[in-house]
Design a protein around this motif. Structure first.
Motif, PDB file in Angstrom:
ATOM      1  N   LEU A 132      54.681 -16.512   0.798  1.00 15.54           N
ATOM      2  CA  LEU A 132      54.446 -15.064   0.756  1.00 15.54           C
ATOM      3  C   LEU A 132      53.148 -14.705   0.043  1.00 15.54           C
ATOM      4  O   LEU A 132      52.398 -13.835   0.513  1.00 15.54           O
ATOM      5  CB  LEU A 132      55.624 -14.367   0.071  1.00 15.54           C
ATOM      6  N   PHE A 133      52.847 -15.359  -1.063  1.00 16.91           N
ATOM      7  CA  PHE A 133      51.654 -14.989  -1.822  1.00 16.91           C
ATOM      8  C   PHE A 133      50.373 -15.389  -1.078  1.00 16.91           C
ATOM      9  O   PHE A 133      49.338 -14.749  -1.249  1.00 16.91           O
ATOM     10  CB  PHE A 133      51.703 -15.603  -3.226  1.00 16.91           C
ATOM     11  N   ALA A 134      50.440 -16.440  -0.257  1.00 16.92           N
ATOM     12  CA  ALA A 134      49.297 -16.794   0.585  1.00 16.92           C
ATOM     13  C   ALA A 134      49.033 -15.691   1.605  1.00 16.92           C
ATOM     14  O   ALA A 134      47.886 -15.299   1.847  1.00 16.92           O
ATOM     15  CB  ALA A 134      49.553 -18.123   1.296  1.00 16.92           C
ATOM     16  N   VAL A 135      50.110 -15.172   2.205  1.00 14.36           N
ATOM     17  CA  VAL A 135      49.974 -14.068   3.169  1.00 14.36           C
ATOM     18  C   VAL A 135      49.430 -12.818   2.482  1.00 14.36           C
ATOM     19  O   VAL A 135      48.525 -12.141   2.998  1.00 14.36           O
ATOM     20  CB  VAL A 135      51.335 -13.764   3.832  1.00 14.36           C
ATOM     21  N   THR A 179      45.887 -10.813   3.193  1.00  9.98           N
ATOM     22  CA  THR A 179      45.974  -9.405   3.602  1.00  9.98           C
ATOM     23  C   THR A 179      45.133  -8.517   2.690  1.00  9.98           C
ATOM     24  O   THR A 179      44.417  -7.617   3.156  1.00  9.98           O
ATOM     25  CB  THR A 179      47.436  -8.924   3.590  1.00  9.98           C
ATOM     26  N   LEU A 180      45.194  -8.765   1.377  1.00  9.84           N
ATOM     27  CA  LEU A 180      44.393  -7.990   0.423  1.00  9.84           C
ATOM     28  C   LEU A 180      42.903  -8.157   0.712  1.00  9.84           C
ATOM     29  O   LEU A 180      42.137  -7.175   0.698  1.00  9.84           O
ATOM     30  CB  LEU A 180      44.702  -8.449  -1.002  1.00  9.84           C
ATOM     31  N   VAL A 198      41.878  -6.083   3.700  1.00  8.79           N
ATOM     32  CA  VAL A 198      41.765  -4.657   3.362  1.00  8.79           C
ATOM     33  C   VAL A 198      40.421  -4.377   2.706  1.00  8.79           C
ATOM     34  O   VAL A 198      39.754  -3.381   3.005  1.00  8.79           O
ATOM     35  CB  VAL A 198      42.929  -4.234   2.434  1.00  8.79           C
ATOM     36  N   LEU A 199      40.001  -5.268   1.807  1.00 12.19           N
ATOM     37  CA  LEU A 199      38.694  -5.114   1.163  1.00 12.19           C
ATOM     38  C   LEU A 199      37.568  -5.160   2.196  1.00 12.19           C
ATOM     39  O   LEU A 199      36.644  -4.347   2.154  1.00 12.19           O
ATOM     40  CB  LEU A 199      38.481  -6.222   0.129  1.00 12.19           C
ATOM     41  N   LEU A 200      37.646  -6.104   3.130  1.00 13.46           N
ATOM     42  CA  LEU A 200      36.596  -6.240   4.132  1.00 13.46           C
ATOM     43  C   LEU A 200      36.550  -5.046   5.074  1.00 13.46           C
ATOM     44  O   LEU A 200      35.475  -4.630   5.507  1.00 13.46           O
ATOM     45  CB  LEU A 200      36.799  -7.532   4.932  1.00 13.46           C
TER      46      LEU A 200
END
Length: 463
Positions: free
Chosen positions: A160-163, A167-168, A171-173
């Motif tokens: 989960l933390f890899a996903v 994803t974060l 969002v930045l990009l």
């Protein structure tokens, strides 16, 4: 037009420049160096100098880093000339289309997928493991089911933390290059700060006796170490992927590429020098040699800062590689070899949002569900293939009278240095194990199937 002619028809630099005008030009030389250092310096700086010194080079690991840097420097100069002469998005993919023709360009783009997406997916799992370990140190328990790839037999279903971290980053990009660059620059500053702090602390515990013997495995050990640490430098080519978004690319791109290599080489050599001076090389074959060395000299307080530096290092690497992946997919969509919606630019942030989304889904799926242990060697073969074509490609690039590069960077000692770079890349390619070559053959066959079934039919060059 015959099939052979269609396969090797060449793209127009003018059309690429016109298409890429939609991207915002916001990056400076400083931003490019931060992108490059963010991609090259990862957790490897805390691991490679110790383990390779213990097994192959001894304290002469510093020489191994210097030799590897020379090999990379020649390839870096070839990239610098290409990016200066052809300031377009897509890095080796676009350069290949213009110089060698569409089929070679496609294969180079397909090779870069290996470098960019697989490396981000692999690092995302490492970031997840480090993050879980970090927060569990504060007494927070994370269920095992969400900490690994899909493997019900061992009680894990999704990482989960890899996903979430992938994803974060997406969002930045999608918020624009300027915003993501600021975050990247901050993280690179933290990462380099931790490395410099280690050097300042560690230098007081250096004993010259630990450097004796300096070359315990002989000259062959130094070169074996060089072949292994070579891959610690991979990532500087990501700088050229940003060419279409750079202010004054003829000046800033060569500074970004070569500056990245100089800074990373200095950091690697200094860390190796201090580390092997703190602890005998014989004791450094451990999972985290830098943390081990600090424990030996009773500096346990630094472990938390090392974790912070490692997390920042992996974050910047993932950010830079995901950014490069999205620009690669945008470039291929721009040319029609993948669905054209991937080549669209969102007007508000002047960012190829569709390509960022597609890249995010692929990387998050790989990082969250697939065990990548056997796939990471493919990163090396994809990168070296791109290096080889960029090295020998300088020769036909110079002969193109329609591509002026009067004031831009040029590789010195032409044509001997480009040829030497190509030979060195071939040597490194043949050093890779047979199983890696077999996996690469499957990957490139898949790429050719996609090209002949979709790309050739929908290519913009048909128009």
């Amino acid at each position: 037009m015959g099939l052979g002619t269609r396969l090797f028809r060449k793209e127009s630099l003018e059309r690429y420049l016109q298409q890429d005008q939609r991207l915002a030009k916001t990056l400076t030389a400083k931003d490019l160096i931060a992108l490059g250092v963010g991609a090259v310096i990862g957790t490897g700086i805390f691991i490679l100098p110790g383990t390779i010194a213990a097994l192959h080079s001894g304290p002469a690991i510093t020489l191994s880093f210097m030799i590897a840097a020379v090999v990379c420097a020649v390839a870096a100069m070839c990239y610098a000339e290409f990016s200066s002469a052809l300031p377009v998005a897509g890095s080796a993919y676009s350069y290949g289309n213009i110089i060698f023709g569409e089929l070679i360009g496609w294969l180079l783009g397909w090779a870069l997928f290996l470098e960019y997406m697989l490396s981000v997916a692999a690092v995302s799992t490492g970031w997840s493991a480090y993050f879980v370990s970090f927060i569990e140190g504060f007494g927070v328990h994370i269920p095992k089911a969400i900490t690994g790839s899909f493997d019900p037999a061992h009680g894990t279903y999704i990482n989960l933390f890899a996903v979430l971290i992938v994803t974060l980053i997406s969002v930045l990009l999608m918020s624009g290059t300027r915003s993501s660059t600021r975050i990247n620059n901050l993280m690179v500053t933290i990462k380099i700060g931790v490395v410099l702090l280690f050097l300042v602390v560690g230098i007081f515990y250096v004993k010259s006796s630990n450097w004796q013997p300096f070359m315990p495995f002989g000259v062959s050990g130094v070169f074996k170490g060089a072949s292994l640490v070579f891959f610690a430098y991979l990532g500087f080519d990501c700088v050229s992927a940003s060419a279409a978004e750079v202010k004054n690319p003829q000046k800033n791109l060569p500074i970004g590429i070569i500056g990245t290599l100089v800074i990373c080489t200095l950091l690697y050599i200094l860390v190796a020098f201090v580390l092997t001076g703190m602890v005998s090389y014989r004791e450094l074959n451990v999972a985290n040699p830098v943390a081990f060395a600090l424990q030996v000299v009773h500096q346990n307080w630094f472990a938390g800062l090392l974790s912070l530096g490692a997390l920042a290092g992996m974050f910047t690497m993932m950010l830079t590689m995901t950014y490069s992946s999205s620009r690669l997919v945008y470039s291929i969509g721009r040319d029609g070899l993948l669905p054209k919606m991937l080549g669209k630019i969102e007007t508000r942030h002047q960012t190829p949002i569709n390509s960022v989304r597609v890249v995010t889904v692929i990387i998050a799926t790989l990082g969250g569900l697939v065990s990548l242990d056997q796939l990471t060697n493919l990163v090396n073969i994809g990168t070296l293939i791109a290096f080889f074509f960029m090295s020998i490609g300088v020769i036909p690039l110079r002969k193109r009278k329609d591509i002026p590069n009067k004031d831009g960077f040029k590789v010195p000692l032409y044509p001997w240095l480009p040829l030497l770079s190509g030979l060195l890349c071939l040597f490194m390619l043949f050093e890779l194990p047979a199983v890696t070559w077999m996996a690469a053959e499957i990957w490139f066959i898949l790429g050719l199937i996609i090209y002949f079934s979709y790309g050739l039919k929908h290519s913009r060059l048909n128009d």
